[in-house]
Design a protein around this motif. Structure first.
Motif, mmCIF file in Angstrom:
data_model
loop_
_atom_site.group_PDB
_atom_site.id
_atom_site.type_symbol
_atom_site.label_atom_id
_atom_site.label_comp_id
_atom_site.label_asym_id
_atom_site.label_seq_id
_atom_site.Cartn_x
_atom_site.Cartn_y
_atom_site.Cartn_z
ATOM 1 N N ARG B 26 -48.393 -41.973 44.362
ATOM 2 C CA ARG B 26 -48.710 -41.429 43.046
ATOM 3 C C ARG B 26 -49.477 -40.101 43.099
ATOM 4 N NH1 ARG B 26 -48.739 -43.932 38.311
ATOM 5 N NH2 ARG B 26 -50.248 -43.292 36.746
ATOM 6 N N SER B 27 -50.466 -40.054 43.947
ATOM 7 C CA SER B 27 -51.306 -38.843 44.050
ATOM 8 C C SER B 27 -50.570 -37.675 44.688
ATOM 9 C CB SER B 27 -52.558 -39.124 44.881
ATOM 10 O OG SER B 27 -53.248 -40.210 44.352
ATOM 11 N N ARG B 28 -49.432 -37.959 45.308
ATOM 12 C CA ARG B 28 -48.671 -36.848 45.903
ATOM 13 C C ARG B 28 -47.843 -36.115 44.852
ATOM 14 N NH1 ARG B 28 -46.155 -40.020 51.134
ATOM 15 N NH2 ARG B 28 -48.105 -41.024 51.769
ATOM 16 N N VAL B 29 -47.629 -36.765 43.682
ATOM 17 C CA VAL B 29 -46.824 -36.118 42.630
ATOM 18 C C VAL B 29 -47.640 -35.750 41.384
ATOM 19 C CG1 VAL B 29 -44.663 -37.196 43.397
ATOM 20 C CG2 VAL B 29 -46.046 -38.347 41.638
ATOM 21 N N LEU B 30 -48.721 -36.482 41.125
ATOM 22 C CA LEU B 30 -49.539 -36.217 39.927
ATOM 23 C C LEU B 30 -50.786 -35.433 40.283
ATOM 24 C CD1 LEU B 30 -49.405 -39.613 37.982
ATOM 25 C CD2 LEU B 30 -47.848 -37.668 37.867
ATOM 26 N N PRO B 31 -51.373 -34.657 39.356
ATOM 27 C CA PRO B 31 -50.836 -34.423 38.018
ATOM 28 C C PRO B 31 -49.602 -33.520 38.045
ATOM 29 C CG PRO B 31 -52.780 -33.049 38.381
ATOM 30 C CD PRO B 31 -52.640 -33.948 39.576
ATOM 31 N N ARG B 32 -48.789 -33.660 37.006
ATOM 32 C CA ARG B 32 -47.634 -32.763 36.859
ATOM 33 C C ARG B 32 -47.324 -32.597 35.382
ATOM 34 N NH1 ARG B 32 -42.872 -36.411 39.371
ATOM 35 N NH2 ARG B 32 -43.281 -38.302 38.176
ATOM 36 N N GLU B 33 -46.399 -31.705 35.070
ATOM 37 C CA GLU B 33 -45.980 -31.513 33.691
ATOM 38 C C GLU B 33 -44.485 -31.742 33.613
ATOM 39 O OE1 GLU B 33 -47.175 -27.691 32.184
ATOM 40 O OE2 GLU B 33 -49.233 -27.966 32.892
ATOM 41 N N THR B 34 -44.100 -32.860 33.007
ATOM 42 C CA THR B 34 -42.682 -33.162 32.823
ATOM 43 C C THR B 34 -42.361 -33.099 31.338
ATOM 44 O OG1 THR B 34 -42.640 -34.618 34.744
ATOM 45 C CG2 THR B 34 -40.874 -34.901 33.136
ATOM 46 N N ARG B 35 -41.397 -32.264 30.996
ATOM 47 C CA ARG B 35 -40.945 -32.181 29.602
ATOM 48 C C ARG B 35 -39.564 -32.814 29.508
ATOM 49 N NH1 ARG B 35 -44.474 -27.815 30.124
ATOM 50 N NH2 ARG B 35 -45.719 -27.487 28.220
ATOM 51 N N ALA B 36 -39.471 -33.900 28.742
ATOM 52 C CA ALA B 36 -38.227 -34.667 28.635
ATOM 53 C C ALA B 36 -37.322 -34.010 27.595
ATOM 54 C CB ALA B 36 -38.546 -36.110 28.278
ATOM 55 N N LEU B 37 -36.602 -32.968 28.025
ATOM 56 C CA LEU B 37 -35.800 -32.170 27.090
ATOM 57 C C LEU B 37 -34.629 -32.984 26.537
ATOM 58 C CD1 LEU B 37 -35.625 -28.720 28.928
ATOM 59 C CD2 LEU B 37 -37.420 -29.642 27.435
ATOM 60 N N GLY B 38 -33.957 -33.736 27.407
ATOM 61 C CA GLY B 38 -32.803 -34.516 26.953
ATOM 62 C C GLY B 38 -33.222 -35.534 25.905
ATOM 63 N N GLU B 39 -34.311 -36.216 26.188
ATOM 64 C CA GLU B 39 -34.836 -37.202 25.226
ATOM 65 C C GLU B 39 -35.195 -36.531 23.905
ATOM 66 O OE1 GLU B 39 -37.934 -40.042 26.729
ATOM 67 O OE2 GLU B 39 -39.058 -39.147 25.082
ATOM 68 N N ALA B 40 -35.850 -35.375 23.975
ATOM 69 C CA ALA B 40 -36.244 -34.657 22.747
ATOM 70 C C ALA B 40 -35.026 -34.241 21.931
ATOM 71 C CB ALA B 40 -37.089 -33.434 23.107
ATOM 72 N N LEU B 41 -33.900 -34.059 22.599
ATOM 73 C CA LEU B 41 -32.674 -33.623 21.924
ATOM 74 C C LEU B 41 -31.761 -34.800 21.566
ATOM 75 C CD1 LEU B 41 -32.069 -30.454 24.104
ATOM 76 C CD2 LEU B 41 -32.465 -30.448 21.622
ATOM 77 N N GLY B 42 -32.222 -36.026 21.838
ATOM 78 C CA GLY B 42 -31.434 -37.204 21.461
ATOM 79 C C GLY B 42 -30.285 -37.511 22.407
ATOM 80 N N LEU B 43 -30.338 -36.985 23.628
ATOM 81 C CA LEU B 43 -29.262 -37.260 24.591
ATOM 82 C C LEU B 43 -29.519 -38.595 25.294
ATOM 83 C CD1 LEU B 43 -28.845 -33.699 26.159
ATOM 84 C CD2 LEU B 43 -27.906 -34.624 24.020
#
Lengths: 158, 158
Positions: B26-43
């Motif tokens: 977990r600590s090897r990847v976080l913190p990070r910024e993931t923006r779920a574009l597909g989800e936001a667009l209803g895909l």
């Protein structure tokens, strides 16, 4: 040293300038530069293309897909996104998405004086068909019983 | 005026800093910024995420997918792609792709001193599982009978 697969520099993929559209639609999209990145990388479940739209040209006729989600991400230049609701200007870093079965037909128009590039990604579904609702565009892509073929709305070949 | 859907400015999507990994991964990847574009667009048929990897962090543990094609496109900064064959440096405009079922596990490492961003796209398949072959990573994502869950290789929960 150049990249080795599974990495790829898109500039090393030969661009194509092809369209399955008959005239007068064909001249609205060609010439163009389409780099089939997904194909070059051996992908079969998603399609990924890098498309460079020349000044004055369009990405496609306005359309929607029955079985494929579509996602666009603008990389360079300015493109006008035209949908049912009207027009919006997209610049580098902006995106758009269209869920399979959503009838909000869309396309991109380059009204600027320089080329514009975008990435376009879809799932691939053999059942997919594309519909072109604009009154002046008499086309259907791959309607039932016409797999991977463009026809007029009445089913006759183009 | 801000964009209206189906167009989207990714900067208007709230970034998440989440991982289903247990420690020490977990600590090897976080913190990070993931923006779920597909989800936001209803895909729902493709997943599309814009991920910003901070200096020193990794995109994930090295893995491969059984039923999902994966495509990465670097937008900003420098990322090291690590696969079976070794390491390659990717910069903005370069990409990589991994076909479903190809066992060439991969991840991205930010060894630079500034953030790096990439787009990642996959088809979505409920049968998908991810395998982590590195000897020091005892994880399986969603193995059979453990849908949407992370386990150890022997099937015990994390």
């Amino acid at each position: 040293m150049s990249l080795q697969k599974p990495a790829l520099d898109p500039q090393n993929v030969e661009p194509r300038s092809r369209s399955s559209y008959p005239e007068p639609y064909r001249s609205r999209v060609l010439p163009r530069e389409t780099r089939a990145l997904g194909e070059a990388l051996g992908l079969t479940r998603i399609g990924v293309n890098l498309v460079r739209v020349l000044a004055g040209k369009q990405s496609s006729m306005r359309h929607w897909h029955t079985h494929e989600d579509e996602f666009l991400y603008v990389l360079e230049g300015e493109l006008v996104l035209r949908t049912q609701a009207g027009e919006q200007q997209l610049t580098a870093g902006m995106c758009a998405g269209f869920a399979a079965g959503s009838t909000d037909a869309h396309h991109l128009i380059n009204r600027s004086e320089r080329p514009a590039s975008f990435l376009v990604v879809s799932n691939r579904d053999p059942e997919d068909s594309a519909h072109y609702p604009d009154p002046d565009v008499d086309l259907v892509w791959s309607p039932p019983h016409a797999r991977k073929r463009m026809t007029r709305r009445d089913g006759t070949p183009c």
